[in-house]
Design an enzyme around this catalytic site. Structure first.
Site, PDB file in Angstrom:
ATOM      1  N   GLY B  15       0.847  -1.199   0.000  1.00 12.87           N
ATOM      2  CA  GLY B  15       0.000   0.000   0.000  1.00 12.87           C
ATOM      3  C   GLY B  15       0.880   1.245   0.000  1.00 12.87           C
ATOM      4  O   GLY B  15       1.940   1.241   0.597  1.00 12.87           O
ATOM      5  N   ASP B 109       5.191  -5.166   5.830  1.00 11.64           N
ATOM      6  CA  ASP B 109       5.831  -6.426   6.224  1.00 11.64           C
ATOM      7  C   ASP B 109       5.694  -7.504   5.144  1.00 11.64           C
ATOM      8  O   ASP B 109       6.625  -8.274   4.927  1.00 11.64           O
ATOM      9  CB  ASP B 109       5.305  -6.918   7.586  1.00 11.64           C
ATOM     10  CG  ASP B 109       3.800  -7.159   7.578  1.00 11.64           C
ATOM     11  OD1 ASP B 109       3.122  -6.544   6.730  1.00 11.64           O
ATOM     12  OD2 ASP B 109       3.323  -7.952   8.401  1.00 11.64           O
ATOM     13  N   SER B 154       4.587   2.209   5.661  1.00 11.73           N
ATOM     14  CA  SER B 154       3.246   1.727   5.983  1.00 11.73           C
ATOM     15  C   SER B 154       2.590   2.744   6.884  1.00 11.73           C
ATOM     16  O   SER B 154       3.241   3.304   7.753  1.00 11.73           O
ATOM     17  CB  SER B 154       3.358   0.381   6.699  1.00 11.73           C
ATOM     18  OG  SER B 154       2.183   0.130   7.438  1.00 11.73           O
ATOM     19  N   ASP B 156       0.287   1.913   8.952  1.00 12.15           N
ATOM     20  CA  ASP B 156      -0.216   1.203  10.135  1.00 12.15           C
ATOM     21  C   ASP B 156       0.742   1.225  11.318  1.00 12.15           C
ATOM     22  O   ASP B 156       0.340   0.953  12.437  1.00 12.15           O
ATOM     23  CB  ASP B 156      -0.508  -0.258   9.777  1.00 12.15           C
ATOM     24  CG  ASP B 156      -1.508  -0.369   8.646  1.00 12.15           C
ATOM     25  OD1 ASP B 156      -2.328   0.551   8.507  1.00 12.15           O
ATOM     26  OD2 ASP B 156      -1.466  -1.362   7.900  1.00 12.15           O
ATOM     27  N   ARG B 200      -5.162  -2.227  10.366  1.00 12.55           N
ATOM     28  CA  ARG B 200      -5.181  -3.708  10.314  1.00 12.55           C
ATOM     29  C   ARG B 200      -5.085  -4.306  11.726  1.00 12.55           C
ATOM     30  O   ARG B 200      -5.868  -3.953  12.589  1.00 12.55           O
ATOM     31  CB  ARG B 200      -4.049  -4.214   9.424  1.00 12.55           C
ATOM     32  CG  ARG B 200      -4.249  -3.805   7.959  1.00 12.55           C
ATOM     33  CD  ARG B 200      -3.304  -4.547   7.057  1.00 12.55           C
ATOM     34  NE  ARG B 200      -1.922  -4.274   7.409  1.00 12.55           N
ATOM     35  CZ  ARG B 200      -0.884  -5.009   7.018  1.00 12.55           C
ATOM     36  NH1 ARG B 200      -1.086  -6.065   6.260  1.00 12.55           N
ATOM     37  NH2 ARG B 200       0.329  -4.685   7.357  1.00 12.55           N
ATOM     38  N   HIS B 309      -9.816   5.908   3.119  1.00 10.10           N
ATOM     39  CA  HIS B 309      -8.547   6.199   2.439  1.00 10.10           C
ATOM     40  C   HIS B 309      -8.041   7.619   2.589  1.00 10.10           C
ATOM     41  O   HIS B 309      -6.929   7.920   2.172  1.00 10.10           O
ATOM     42  CB  HIS B 309      -8.649   5.797   0.970  1.00 10.10           C
ATOM     43  CG  HIS B 309      -8.494   4.321   0.784  1.00 10.10           C
ATOM     44  ND1 HIS B 309      -9.522   3.448   1.034  1.00 10.10           N
ATOM     45  CD2 HIS B 309      -7.431   3.570   0.445  1.00 10.10           C
ATOM     46  CE1 HIS B 309      -9.100   2.209   0.827  1.00 10.10           C
ATOM     47  NE2 HIS B 309      -7.840   2.254   0.473  1.00 10.10           N
TER      48      HIS B 309
END
Lengths: 392, 421
Positions: B15, B109, B154, B156, B200, B309
């Site tokens: 992403g 990851d 990322s 996250d 996530r 998003h």
């Protein structure tokens, strides 16, 4: 414990978030947090005002809404305790029975803690634990590599520079010289330069020389001579407000324009106090919460009524300390140690700049050519002798 | 013999996240500065498999202006082919044909795990290419070892071993900005908002957003709620109409107060997309909303906002630009210093320090967290997050009066006599 919360110095993002977290933590532990409004000036001269004095409890409903507020809700002031009258301040601390002081602020706050600590042997009421949570956009407080507000300031500068660069690119072939704040610390100038890709960054730690300017101007001329690109043709130069006594942003922009001989353009631009930011950045807010709680936990360790055992408090060098992030750790440093070993008092900054190794990255990635480093100023008698031709 | 320049390639995968462009700029310019040739692999692993124009040499000026652009300008794609050995074989061939000596990958990851597997397989891939006759022995000779360095891109912030991933603070900024906006309307209408954020398996974004905005309640995967979360949340948020002015000043009797009782006009609940209860069942924004809006309970006028998003978009904040740039520079140094014996590393940051760490250990730990959460071994999962995470969790618990079972210490005797002035 009765813990006094006070802001000293200029506003910085995260000050309110720190106070909110500190107050919430105090509540959960049964302490009594008290606001000292408008710094030492407010404390010294308005503590007894009617109907509302400068020292008062927090209204939690109000404080609860401070997590994302910019500025300083309890007011901040640059006045130092010695200016207010150190005896007066010591008496007030006694009068209001403070068991501890939690200071949030920049270099002035650091200076204030230093003054209070040094006066401890004269005034036992100052023998209470004090801790400073550094909060200043300049990030120039000894004992930490990061101060609250510096991230907010960088984001303001980045947003500002992005817009300026867009303008510079759209009008094609234009150099903008932007003056940043930061006092005699080049931290925000350099980090902003890193984040926007500056062609050159001028900082007080290094100074500016004619040769250096010459190299940079020659380089700009070369770049624009070669550059036939139609997009992204803007260039940024960042200069800290105190990088040089002579070469201000305006003067540098004028020099570039003169030397460009109408082959490209140059302008200066000064964001000024916009750099204090509106809403503080999440990083400043989150770190404010985390560090503020650690500060109160640190104060707690000393227990209430330290003034009844002044010797014991004064002897523990960590009873006046600064919280900070150093390398990979969150640490408390003793004020005395910082004052004596890590403070460049004249330039109001730490003796070593942890971020200086990023300078080469900014220069490399900005494509800046090697330049002759300015010679450092001579000081005191050395300077006097040198001027009279009496070199040793 | 003339010295051949080393070729260093950079690729973004998984992403997109704000700051990826800063990585590309830093790698390209640093590589050129270190006297290497710089390449970009476009469209992530897809570009590696397709080769040709997807692997492009970059000049100094090509990455100009990259710092202030969001997303990734060299593209990223989900690549199914790379999951198959045939795809990786093709990728290896393309790399040899383009003469790439080292590859710097910025991704999550999953992407980094793929990279490590690619490296492990590398000798056997070359062998197969030679035995099939796709490449000559002399062609593969200079490329016996593949150097790979990972950068974690990322939003996250879910990789173990690093405090921040590239893009996480930008996403957090976006979230906080949105919550700040929502607060104004929540306060005006005395409404409750349930705000769902990304992340996530990782609750970092939700947790930090709750700390930064002073949210009333929080749901994250690492710290699932007890069975009585409904009662617990109701107690914290309990609504009592009107402000009780004489109770507004702090006093110890209010320590366990409930937010609405105090006259608070807005209620903000932040919920991570991976939020769970103690038995591993999902807690959804709708469940929370129904509870808040329950006519026989809190009866709050409640809305759900799923940020989606928006969180990924926009330009990078200063911190991400700095992180991406410094890590990009470090990655180039790392690939150039790597020997066949060095383990694949990724570039991490701990508080204020940029370091190299073994990639696979971090990936394993990250996957372990997800597994532990699935197995409902939450304490252990929390233990694998960095110290900042648990620190912030405690901070939140303390500052939000959630009564998470953190120690509330006996008041010292004099506190009870206070409330004067």
């Amino acid at each position: 414990m009765r813990i006094g919360f006070i802001n000293v110095g200029a506003p910085a993002g995260g000050m309110n978030a720190a106070i909110r977290a500190g107050v919430a933590y105090c509540r959960s532990r049964g302490h009594e947090p008290l606001a000292i409004h408008n710094g030492f000036a407010g404390f010294a001269r308005h503590h007894g005002d009617q109907p509302l004095g400068a020292v008062r409890p927090f209204d939690w409903l109000e404080v609860d809404g401070w997590a994302s507020k910019g500025g300083s809700e309890i007011g901040t002031n640059r006045e130092l305790p010695e200016e207010s009258g150190i005896e007066h301040i010591a008496n007030l601390i006694k009068q209001y029975k403070f068991d501890a002081l939690f200071l949030i602020g920049g270099f002035e706050a650091f200076h204030a803690v230093s003054q209070l600590r040094k006066a401890r042997n004269q005034y036992p009421s100052l023998c209470i634990p004090m801790v400073l949570l550094p909060a200043t956009i300049s990030n120039n407080v000894p004992g930490t590599e990061y101060s609250l507000g510096s991230d907010t300031c960088l984001n303001e500068l980045v947003a500002y520079c992005d817009k300026i660069k867009q303008s510079a690119s759209a009008t094609r072939r234009r150099v903008f010289v932007i003056e940043t704040q930061g006092g005699r610390s080049g931290y925000v100038a350099l980090l902003a330069g890193l984040s926007v890709g500056a062609s050159a960054v001028y900082i007080p730690e290094e100074g500016i020389s004619l040769q250096m300017l010459n190299t940079d101007v020659m380089h700009l001329k070369e770049v624009f001579a070669k550059d036939k690109g139609q997009t992204r043709a803007g260039r940024l130069v960042l200069v800290n407000e105190k990088a040089s006594r002579t070469y201000s942003a305006k003067l540098i922009a004028d020099i570039i324009r003169e030397e460009a001989h109408n082959r490209f353009e140059s302008r200066d631009s000064i964001p000024g106090h916009v750099q204090q930011g509106g809403v503080p950045s999440p990083m400043d807010r989150c770190r404010a919460v985390r560090l503020a709680i650690k500060c109160i936990q640190h104060l707690e360790k000393f227990g209430p009524r330290g003034y009844e055992r002044p010797g014991q408090i004064a002897q523990d060098s960590f009873s006046a300390s600064v919280i900070g992030i150093k390398g990979a750790d969150v640490v408390f440093s003793s004020m005395q140690d910082l004052e004596e070993n890590e403070t460049d008092w004249k330039n109001r900054r730490p003796t070593s700049a942890h971020w200086m190794n990023m300078k080469s990255v900014v220069d490399i990635l900005g494509g800046r050519p090697d330049y002759p480093a300015p010679v450092p100023d001579l000081q005191g008698l050395m300077a006097k002798d040198a001027k009279r031709g009496l070199e040793a | 013999m003339t010295q051949v320049k080393k070729k260093v390639a950079v690729m973004t995968s998984g992403g997109d996240s704000p700051g990826m462009n800063a990585v590309v700029r830093a790698v390209v310019r640093m590589a050129i500065h270190m006297d290497c040739d710089a390449y970009c692999v476009y469209e992530g692993y897809e570009g590696l498999v397709r080769g040709g124009n997807y692997i492009k040499k970059m000049g100094w000026e090509d990455v100009r202006g990259y710092l202030s652009e969001g997303g990734t300008l060299i593209g990223t794609a989900r690549c199914m082919a790379f999951f198959e050995r045939a795809g990786r074989l093709q990728a290896a061939k393309n790399m040899v044909l383009s003469g790439i000596d080292a590859l710097i990958i910025c991704g999550g990851d999953g992407s980094l795990t793929g990279a490590d597997r690619f490296r492990a397989e590398w000798p056997s891939l070359l062998e197969e290419l030679v035995s099939k006759g796709d490449l000559q022995k002399e062609q593969v000779e200079p490329y016996q070892h593949l150097n790979i360095v990972g950068l974690v891109g990322s939003i996250d912030n879910d990789l173990s071993g690093t405090d921040a991933t590239i893009g996480a603070y930008s996403a957090l900024s976006r979230i906080c900005e949105m919550v700040d906006y929502i607060e104004a309307t929540a306060s005006s209408h005395s409404r409750a908002f349930v705000i769902e954020v990304m992340g996530r398996h990782c609750g970092w974004l939700a947790l930090m957003a709750a700390v930064a905005t002073g949210a009333d309640f929080l749901f994250i995967p690492e710290k699932p709620r007890e069975d009585n979360w409904r009662e617990e949340m109701a107690r914290v948020i309990k609504k009592v109409s009107g402000i009780l002015p004489n109770r507004r000043f702090l006093c110890p009797s209010l320590i366990n107060d409930q937010h609405r009782d105090m006259g608070k006009r807005k209620t903000i609940v932040i919920i991570a997309e991976g939020a769970l209860d103690k038995h591993g069942s999902k807690i959804t924004p709708t469940m929370v909303k129904d509870l808040l809006a329950d006519k026989n309970g809190l009866a709050l006028d409640t809305r759900i906002t799923t940020l989606g998003h928006v969180q990924r978009g926009g330009t990078a904040v200063a911190y991400d630009r700095m992180l991406a740039t410094l890590q990009g520079v470090e990655a180039v140094k790392a690939v150039l210093e790597a020997t066949p014996e060095t383990e694949t590393c990724f570039i991490a940051i701990t508080e204020n320090k940029i370091t190299r760490k073994p990639l696979m250990a971090a990936v394993k730990e990250t996957q372990q967290v997800a597994k532990l959460i699935d197995a409902q071994r939450f304490e252990e999962a929390m233990g694998l997050r960095d110290t900042e995470f648990s620190d912030q969790y405690k901070s939140y618990a303390m500052s939000a009066t959630m009564n998470f079972g953190e120690d509330t210490v006996a008041k010292d005797e004099e506190v009870s006599q206070h409330i004067r002035l």
